[in-house]
Scaffold this motif. Structure first.
Motif, PDB file in Angstrom:
ATOM      1  N   TYR A  39      91.822 -23.567  95.497  1.00 22.88           N
ATOM      2  CA  TYR A  39      92.944 -23.012  95.552  1.00 22.88           C
ATOM      3  C   TYR A  39      93.037 -21.946  94.475  1.00 22.88           C
ATOM      4  CZ  TYR A  39      94.637 -26.543  98.827  1.00 22.88           C
ATOM      5  OH  TYR A  39      94.728 -27.300  99.842  1.00 22.88           O
ATOM      6  N   ALA A  40      92.027 -21.319  93.737  1.00 21.70           N
ATOM      7  CA  ALA A  40      91.871 -20.516  92.905  1.00 21.70           C
ATOM      8  C   ALA A  40      91.999 -19.012  93.440  1.00 21.70           C
ATOM      9  CB  ALA A  40      90.814 -20.606  92.086  1.00 21.70           C
ATOM     10  N   THR A  41      91.600 -19.091  94.668  1.00 23.79           N
ATOM     11  CA  THR A  41      91.533 -17.706  95.407  1.00 23.79           C
ATOM     12  C   THR A  41      92.906 -17.692  96.272  1.00 23.79           C
ATOM     13  OG1 THR A  41      90.186 -18.371  96.907  1.00 23.79           O
ATOM     14  CG2 THR A  41      89.030 -17.349  95.193  1.00 23.79           C
ATOM     15  N   ALA A  42      93.849 -18.748  96.244  1.00 24.76           N
ATOM     16  CA  ALA A  42      94.859 -18.453  97.423  1.00 24.76           C
ATOM     17  C   ALA A  42      95.569 -17.091  97.289  1.00 24.76           C
ATOM     18  CB  ALA A  42      95.885 -19.687  96.914  1.00 24.76           C
ATOM     19  N   ASN A  43      95.866 -16.646  98.480  1.00 28.29           N
ATOM     20  CA  ASN A  43      96.881 -15.338  98.451  1.00 28.29           C
ATOM     21  C   ASN A  43      98.104 -15.761  98.007  1.00 28.29           C
ATOM     22  OD1 ASN A  43      97.898 -13.164  99.050  1.00 28.29           O
ATOM     23  ND2 ASN A  43      97.268 -12.927 101.202  1.00 28.29           N
ATOM     24  N   ILE A  44      98.828 -15.171  97.173  1.00 29.59           N
ATOM     25  CA  ILE A  44     100.136 -15.442  96.558  1.00 29.59           C
ATOM     26  C   ILE A  44     101.167 -14.906  97.487  1.00 29.59           C
ATOM     27  CG2 ILE A  44      99.553 -15.853  94.203  1.00 29.59           C
ATOM     28  CD1 ILE A  44     100.644 -13.000  93.689  1.00 29.59           C
ATOM     29  N   HIS A  45     100.731 -13.717  98.364  1.00 26.16           N
ATOM     30  CA  HIS A  45     101.604 -12.953  99.330  1.00 26.16           C
ATOM     31  C   HIS A  45     101.767 -13.987 100.436  1.00 26.16           C
ATOM     32  CE1 HIS A  45     101.980  -9.990  96.229  1.00 26.16           C
ATOM     33  NE2 HIS A  45     100.911  -9.944  96.388  1.00 26.16           N
ATOM     34  N   ASP A  46     100.909 -14.930 100.648  1.00 28.78           N
ATOM     35  CA  ASP A  46     100.911 -15.850 102.048  1.00 28.78           C
ATOM     36  C   ASP A  46     101.726 -17.123 101.565  1.00 28.78           C
ATOM     37  OD1 ASP A  46     100.404 -17.544 104.028  1.00 28.78           O
ATOM     38  OD2 ASP A  46      98.384 -16.715 104.385  1.00 28.78           O
ATOM     39  N   HIS A  47     102.749 -17.021 102.166  1.00 30.84           N
ATOM     40  CA  HIS A  47     103.655 -18.040 101.887  1.00 30.84           C
ATOM     41  C   HIS A  47     103.242 -19.756 102.305  1.00 30.84           C
ATOM     42  CE1 HIS A  47     107.593 -20.386 101.486  1.00 30.84           C
ATOM     43  NE2 HIS A  47     107.459 -20.844 102.694  1.00 30.84           N
ATOM     44  N   GLU A  49     100.078 -20.456 102.560  1.00 26.98           N
ATOM     45  CA  GLU A  49      98.889 -20.722 101.689  1.00 26.98           C
ATOM     46  C   GLU A  49      99.280 -21.031 100.439  1.00 26.98           C
ATOM     47  OE1 GLU A  49      94.656 -18.642 100.457  1.00 26.98           O
ATOM     48  OE2 GLU A  49      95.993 -17.759 101.798  1.00 26.98           O
ATOM     49  N   VAL A  50     100.309 -20.663  99.867  1.00 25.25           N
ATOM     50  CA  VAL A  50     100.828 -21.092  98.730  1.00 25.25           C
ATOM     51  C   VAL A  50     101.651 -22.421  98.767  1.00 25.25           C
ATOM     52  CG1 VAL A  50     102.596 -20.322  96.892  1.00 25.25           C
ATOM     53  CG2 VAL A  50     101.177 -18.527  97.724  1.00 25.25           C
ATOM     54  N   LEU A  51     102.443 -22.637  99.824  1.00 26.44           N
ATOM     55  CA  LEU A  51     102.862 -23.914  99.888  1.00 26.44           C
ATOM     56  C   LEU A  51     101.990 -24.976 100.122  1.00 26.44           C
ATOM     57  CD1 LEU A  51     105.704 -25.317 100.447  1.00 26.44           C
ATOM     58  CD2 LEU A  51     105.473 -24.787 102.862  1.00 26.44           C
ATOM     59  N   VAL A  52     100.896 -24.829 100.679  1.00 17.85           N
ATOM     60  CA  VAL A  52      99.630 -25.796 100.994  1.00 17.85           C
ATOM     61  C   VAL A  52      99.147 -26.164  99.649  1.00 17.85           C
ATOM     62  CG1 VAL A  52      97.607 -26.237 102.100  1.00 17.85           C
ATOM     63  CG2 VAL A  52      99.393 -25.234 103.506  1.00 17.85           C
ATOM     64  N   ALA A  53      98.871 -25.070  98.968  1.00 17.80           N
ATOM     65  CA  ALA A  53      98.292 -25.261  97.792  1.00 17.80           C
ATOM     66  C   ALA A  53      99.160 -26.029  96.723  1.00 17.80           C
ATOM     67  CB  ALA A  53      98.019 -23.828  97.022  1.00 17.80           C
ATOM     68  N   ALA A  54     100.332 -25.666  96.681  1.00 20.35           N
ATOM     69  CA  ALA A  54     101.610 -26.267  95.760  1.00 20.35           C
ATOM     70  C   ALA A  54     101.490 -27.677  96.111  1.00 20.35           C
ATOM     71  CB  ALA A  54     102.760 -25.617  95.786  1.00 20.35           C
TER      72      ALA A  54
END
Length: 74
Positions: A39-47, A49-54
């Protein structure tokens, strides 16, 4: 007009439902490192993607703390 969303809410961790198995610390630590790399390269503008990573990172952190506690005899 308000909408009751309480039925839609679900906790990330529920001790009554979630398992009690704690993997060995070395395995959990390796998995945590993989998780960070994934998740180091997760797109912080993609809700999504960020939710899955969190959520995934939250679960891994919970496992890591449980493994550390188990190793320390707590």
């Amino acid at each position: 007009m308000s909408v009751d969303t309480s039925a839609l809410s679900q906790p990330l961790y529920d001790p009554a439902v979630d398992g009690t198995y704690v993997p060995p610390l070395d395995i959990v630590l390796a998995c945590a490192r993989e998780e960070l790399a994934r998740y180091a390269t997760a797109n912080i503008h993609d809700h999504h993607e960020v939710l899955v990573a969190a959520v995934s990172t939250h679960d891994r952190l919970r496992q890591l703390v449980a493994a550390l506690d188990k190793e320390a005899g707590r």
